[in-house]
Design a protein around this motif. Sequence first.
Motif, PDB file in Angstrom:
ATOM      1  N   SER A   1      17.635 -34.462  17.446  1.00 17.56           N
ATOM      2  CA  SER A   1      17.055 -34.426  16.312  1.00 17.56           C
ATOM      3  C   SER A   1      16.184 -35.207  15.912  1.00 17.56           C
TER       4      SER A   1
ATOM      5  N   VAL B   1      20.234 -39.442  12.879  1.00 17.42           N
ATOM      6  CA  VAL B   1      20.528 -37.962  12.822  1.00 17.42           C
ATOM      7  C   VAL B   1      19.277 -37.485  11.910  1.00 17.42           C
ATOM      8  N   ASP B   2      18.819 -36.350  12.155  1.00 21.65           N
ATOM      9  CA  ASP B   2      17.588 -35.745  11.181  1.00 21.65           C
ATOM     10  C   ASP B   2      18.149 -34.432  11.056  1.00 21.65           C
ATOM     11  N   VAL B   3      18.934 -33.950   9.972  1.00 25.31           N
ATOM     12  CA  VAL B   3      19.493 -32.503   9.645  1.00 25.31           C
ATOM     13  C   VAL B   3      18.622 -31.694   9.343  1.00 25.31           C
TER      14      VAL B   3
ATOM     15  N   PRO C   1      20.895 -27.434   9.054  1.00 27.98           N
ATOM     16  CA  PRO C   1      21.462 -28.606   8.652  1.00 27.98           C
ATOM     17  C   PRO C   1      22.898 -28.726   9.142  1.00 27.98           C
ATOM     18  N   ASP C   2      23.692 -27.665   8.887  1.00 30.39           N
ATOM     19  CA  ASP C   2      24.954 -27.533   9.360  1.00 30.39           C
ATOM     20  C   ASP C   2      25.180 -27.654  10.680  1.00 30.39           C
TER      21      ASP C   2
ATOM     22  N   HIS D   1      23.386 -29.589  12.839  1.00 30.47           N
ATOM     23  CA  HIS D   1      23.048 -30.967  13.114  1.00 30.47           C
ATOM     24  C   HIS D   1      24.150 -31.796  12.715  1.00 30.47           C
ATOM     25  N   TYR D   2      24.769 -31.627  11.467  1.00 30.09           N
ATOM     26  CA  TYR D   2      26.012 -32.086  10.924  1.00 30.09           C
ATOM     27  C   TYR D   2      26.972 -32.091  11.685  1.00 30.09           C
TER      28      TYR D   2
ATOM     29  N   MET E   1      21.245 -41.358   8.369  1.00 31.26           N
ATOM     30  CA  MET E   1      20.713 -40.278   8.114  1.00 31.26           C
ATOM     31  C   MET E   1      19.619 -40.105   6.899  1.00 31.26           C
TER      32      MET E   1
ATOM     33  N   TYR F   1      22.290 -35.049   4.226  1.00 31.56           N
ATOM     34  CA  TYR F   1      23.099 -33.786   4.223  1.00 31.56           C
ATOM     35  C   TYR F   1      23.673 -33.302   3.159  1.00 31.56           C
TER      36      TYR F   1
END
Length: 405
Positions: free
Chosen positions: A25, A93-95, A113-114, A116-117, A138, A142
């Motif tokens: 991401s 990480v890019d949520v 976003p869920d 990616h998390y 991050m 998130y």
Amino acid sequence: MSDSRTSEFIERIPVGPLALMPLDSIMPLGQRVDEYLSKWRGQRESEHKETIAFNGYQKDSYIVKSKVSRFGSGEAKANILETVRGVDLYLMVDVMNYSQTYSLFGQINHMSPDDHYADLKRVIAATTGKAKRINVIMPFMYESRQHKRTGRESLDCAIMLQELHEMGVENFITFDAHDPRVMNAIPRDSFDNISCSYQFIKAILNSIDDLDIDKDHMMIISPDEGGMGRAIYYANVLGIDMGMFYKRRDYAQVVNGRNPIVAHEFLGTDVEGKDVFIIDDMISSGESLIDTAKELKERKAKRVFACCTFGLFTSGFNKFDQAYANGTLNGVYTTDLIYQQPELLTKPWYRSVDMSKYIALLIDSLNHDMSISPILDTSTRINQKVAAYREHRAGVNKQMELSFD
């Protein structure tokens, strides 16, 4: 980088071998960060660099490859493709990267976003406790807008931080958090909320060559009461005035999950004839931002620019195209900390603010267990940049006067 800072890097033993793990991401930003780290470390000379403590210190790349595989049902698993035993691991990480997709029962599903998390947690789990230290970067935190409870509702951001703590994350780094007080959820862990103020001011001064940075010609605006602290810092460090709008909402209605804004009320000095900069943490749909710009133009502001850390543009770019075309908005600055649509980068009103060098400096410092306070305190660098800009402007004006003579 100052000589004293460079010598400190050379003399301090790293926490462990540096390992950078950007998820897919955020891979383009992660690769640029990796290039800075490789370049800086390749240039450092030290009598200690051949010792075991500095083993693997100079490398062409610090990226450790990982892979998240998905089944047709949408379930997933993470694999780390290189050893991470004993390393100082920095996960990025890019949520907010909705451009990534996966197959879900034959349908193309865009990652939320869920998703990616969940992938971040999978990768942490795949380290199986072998890394010496786990750090998470991050940029957009998130669920940062779900940070407080005003009724029977979830506290998603706090739960996220506590989950990462339980998984062994020691350092959590984010940028311009919607409300950094959510760090109270993990009081024993390191939580760094990084400001992008220097990078924004640098980008503004590099792209606009006719600013008069004083109280008579320039002003900082907060679009709501939540961003007051951020706007006050910009105004103080630049030595100019600030104002704010507060949103009068209709609490009898709920539209798209929120109470609609009835009016924007302004508090502050006169903006007539001034260049105005709206400072905020994010652009979501952009509706509120453009309304604020309209209000400022009605008060006869000269030019209106927006500086927001995260540009989500959830409703597309049409409103911004129109605002730029009719002179309501003269420019928009956002960082490259989250995914940017290729179309966005072609817009005449848009300027991207590069954050890769700053992130690399943070990682380099943390890996050496050095204080990052000198990096976070950007007021001195801002003052130097503004002084150089004013000196250049004075020189240009002097030349113009001589040419007319």
